[in-house]
Design a protein around this motif. Sequence first.
Motif, short mmCIF file in Angstrom:
data_model
loop_
_atom_site.label_atom_id
_atom_site.label_comp_id
_atom_site.label_asym_id
_atom_site.label_seq_id
_atom_site.Cartn_x
_atom_site.Cartn_y
_atom_site.Cartn_z
N ALA A 178 0.77 -1.22 -0.08
CA ALA A 178 -0.02 0.02 -0.01
C ALA A 178 0.76 1.08 -0.03
CB ALA A 178 -0.71 -0.09 1.25
N MET A 179 1.91 1.29 0.84
CA MET A 179 2.75 2.38 0.80
C MET A 179 3.52 2.52 -0.49
SD MET A 179 4.26 1.80 4.68
CE MET A 179 5.39 3.23 4.62
N GLY B 75 1.23 7.29 -6.81
CA GLY B 75 0.05 8.19 -6.99
C GLY B 75 -0.96 7.95 -8.06
N PRO B 76 -1.16 9.00 -8.78
CA PRO B 76 -2.34 8.84 -9.82
C PRO B 76 -2.02 7.52 -10.80
CG PRO B 76 -1.91 11.17 -9.47
CD PRO B 76 -0.75 10.34 -8.90
N ASP B 77 -0.80 7.26 -11.03
CA ASP B 77 -0.57 6.19 -12.05
C ASP B 77 -0.71 4.76 -11.38
OD1 ASP B 77 0.35 7.93 -14.05
OD2 ASP B 77 2.49 7.79 -13.51
N VAL C 103 -2.87 -1.47 7.92
CA VAL C 103 -2.95 -1.89 6.55
C VAL C 103 -4.32 -0.97 5.91
CG1 VAL C 103 -3.49 -3.83 4.86
CG2 VAL C 103 -1.96 -4.25 6.79
N ARG C 104 -5.31 -1.12 6.46
CA ARG C 104 -6.69 -0.45 6.10
C ARG C 104 -6.33 0.90 6.00
NH1 ARG C 104 -8.80 -3.72 10.09
NH2 ARG C 104 -9.47 -1.75 11.47
N GLY D 81 -6.34 7.95 -1.52
CA GLY D 81 -6.13 9.51 -1.54
C GLY D 81 -4.94 9.93 -2.57
N SER D 82 -3.95 9.24 -2.45
CA SER D 82 -2.86 9.68 -3.44
C SER D 82 -3.14 9.38 -4.85
CB SER D 82 -1.52 9.02 -2.92
OG SER D 82 -1.57 7.58 -3.57
N ILE D 83 -4.02 8.60 -4.98
CA ILE D 83 -4.31 8.35 -6.71
C ILE D 83 -5.31 9.35 -7.08
CG2 ILE D 83 -5.82 6.92 -7.92
CD1 ILE D 83 -4.80 4.22 -6.50
#
Length: 79
Positions: A6-7, A13-15, A34-35, A43-45
Amino acid sequence: MRMSAAMALESIGPDAAPAVLALVRALKDPEGLVRQRAAIALGSIGPGAREALPALREASRVDIVRPAAEEAIQRIQAR
């Protein structure tokens, strides 16, 4: 391992939009951290993670995830 994944997606990010469904599944992980990281990654996407909004709203009901989920919702809905 799941948290590291996840990190890593967060840093992309968006990619990382192709991973939205996996991150939505991670919002139901037994591990709270993890959640939380999954919510941050979504959010970073940003707007590309719009399909995750229902799951993020549900995840925001849990204390450990709430701040990250609420911020992710705001970032996804940003225009």
